[in-house]
Design an enzyme around this catalytic site. Structure first.
Site, PDB file in Angstrom:
ATOM      1  N   HIS A 100       0.768  -1.248   0.000  1.00 40.06           N
ATOM      2  CA  HIS A 100       0.000   0.000   0.000  1.00 40.06           C
ATOM      3  C   HIS A 100       0.806   1.308   0.000  1.00 40.06           C
ATOM      4  CE1 HIS A 100      -3.422  -2.553   1.132  1.00 40.06           C
ATOM      5  NE2 HIS A 100      -2.688  -3.038   2.099  1.00 40.06           N
TER       6      HIS A 100
HETATM    7  C1  BDR Z   1      -2.879   0.804   5.400  1.00 39.32           C
HETATM    8  O1  BDR Z   1      -3.083   0.361   6.742  1.00 39.32           O
HETATM    9  C2  BDR Z   1      -1.867  -0.041   7.301  1.00 39.32           C
HETATM   10  O2  BDR Z   1      -1.996  -1.278   7.926  1.00 39.32           O
HETATM   11  C3  BDR Z   1      -0.844  -0.043   6.188  1.00 39.32           C
HETATM   12  O3  BDR Z   1       0.421   0.370   6.677  1.00 39.32           O
HETATM   13  C4  BDR Z   1      -1.394   0.952   5.208  1.00 39.32           C
HETATM   14  O4  BDR Z   1      -1.006   2.272   5.531  1.00 39.32           O
HETATM   15  C5  BDR Z   1      -3.542  -0.179   4.456  1.00 39.32           C
HETATM   16  O5  BDR Z   1      -4.917  -0.269   4.742  1.00 39.32           O
END
Ligand code: BDR
Ligand code: CA
Length: 336
Positions: A265
């Site tokens: 992500h």
């Molecule tokens: C987001 O949530 C976190 O767990 C990850 O680092 C990312 O920023 C994804 O949903």
């Protein structure tokens, strides 16, 4: 055309090329809650000094508690060999709601697949929120970009205390939200928005230029065996750390969503800053729901403009997955 005109044209073209080559790097603050994918994002950014001048890394509670996100940010700085970048710790809890964490995805230490240790270099003195206020207050108008890789608590607190600092911000690029994809923490909410929707509302209401990098796109930019091999072939410490982290981290999402690979992500935020042409999206109107109930933390993204409201965010929806991994490989190759 005369020879003289041709020569003048050639001189102009090379001057323009030289100017664009020498374009000053983007002034950047990375606000983050490392987090496995946050660390990949940090390494990608630290490996790109020609385009990104990282003024500071600011940390927030999110994936794990603040002490651990701050330790992991310092670990990332150590792995990136960038002792020059200060790390400021910020908010230990969200604005209004009770804190939530994601140790089930990122592990108890907030990092999967690698051993953690206490880094040699400590935190910078002072709090991340005060750092944001002071830095943005002094900055040239619209000069500083913020890469927002976790809950938006730090910037929201800074904006609440001193709303005029918004003028120092060039743009905020947020990893967060979900529309077409659905959520990853509730059926409709993505983790960062669910963790602090009130903070996201403050940032949205500030009128700052915003780009959202939601699950709609990050769930299309997936690892594969070939892509992990591509990274492993770089054979330096930074790439080994990334491969070790990713191999462990992607298991959760691949099992949960039945996807052929795992998302990275937060690294898409940095990739967007480096190569926006890898992504496609639309200017749309978006709101954040913070009402208690099943829609808490949902981003209501008016993709088709049915409400007739003015656009307030750029919402990314497509990403070039191979282009992303080629960029990540090329940049990690520059680290040790
Ligand atoms: C987001 O949530 C976190 O767990 C990850 O680092 C990312 O920023 C994804 O949903
Ligand atoms: Ca994150």
């Amino acid at each position: 055309m005369s020879l003289k005109n041709l020569l003048q044209g050639a001189v102009l073209m090379s001057a323009l090329a030289a100017t664009s080559l020498m374009a000053a790097p983007r002034e950047l603050i990375i606000d983050t809650d490392p987090g496995a994918d946050d660390v990949v994002a940090l390494l990608l950014a630290m490996a790109s000094p020609q385009e990104l001048k990282i003024r500071a890394i600011t940390t927030v509670a999110g994936n794990v508690r603040l002490e651990k996100t701050s330790r992991n940010a310092r670990l990332a700085r150590e792995w990136g060999g960038r002792a020059d970048i200060p790390v400021y710790a910020g908010a230990g809890r969200p604005l209004v709601r009770e804190p939530i964490y994601a140790a089930n995805v990122h592990g108890e230490e907030g990092l999967t697949g690698v051993q953690v240790h206490e880094p040699k270099q400590g935190l910078a003195k002072g709090n991340a929120v005060q750092y944001l206020i002071d830095t943005l207050d002094k900055a040239e108008p619209h000069s500083i970009t913020i890469a927002m890789l976790g809950p938006q608590t730090n910037l929201a607190l800074a904006l609440i205390q001193k709303p005029e600092i918004v003028n120092g911000i060039k743009e905020v690029v947020v990893m967060g939200g979900a529309h077409f994809n659905g959520g990853n923490i509730t059926p409709v909410a993505e983790f960062n928005l669910f963790a602090d929707p009130h903070a996201a509302q403050v940032v949205l209401a500030s009128g700052v230029k915003l780009t959202y990098v939601p699950l709609d796109v990050t769930h299309k930019v997936l690892t594969s065996d070939a892509r992990l091999k591509q990274l492993a072939a770089l054979n330096n410490h930074a790439s080994q750390v990334v491969v070790d982290i990713l191999k462990a981290y992607i298991k959760f999402d691949m099992e949960k969503y039945g996807m052929p690979g795992g998302p990275v992500h937060d690294a898409s935020v940095i990739a967007y800053l480096l190569k926006p042409e890898l992504f496609k999206g639309r200017q749309i109107h978006m709101t954040v729901d913070s009402r208690e109930g099943p829609t808490f933390g949902q981003t209501v993204a008016d993709w088709y403009g049915v409400l007739g409201q003015p656009a307030n965010v750029m919402w990314l929806e497509q990403g070039d997955a191979q282009g992303f991994f080629d960029l990540l490989s090329a940049r990690l190759a520059l680290l040790k």
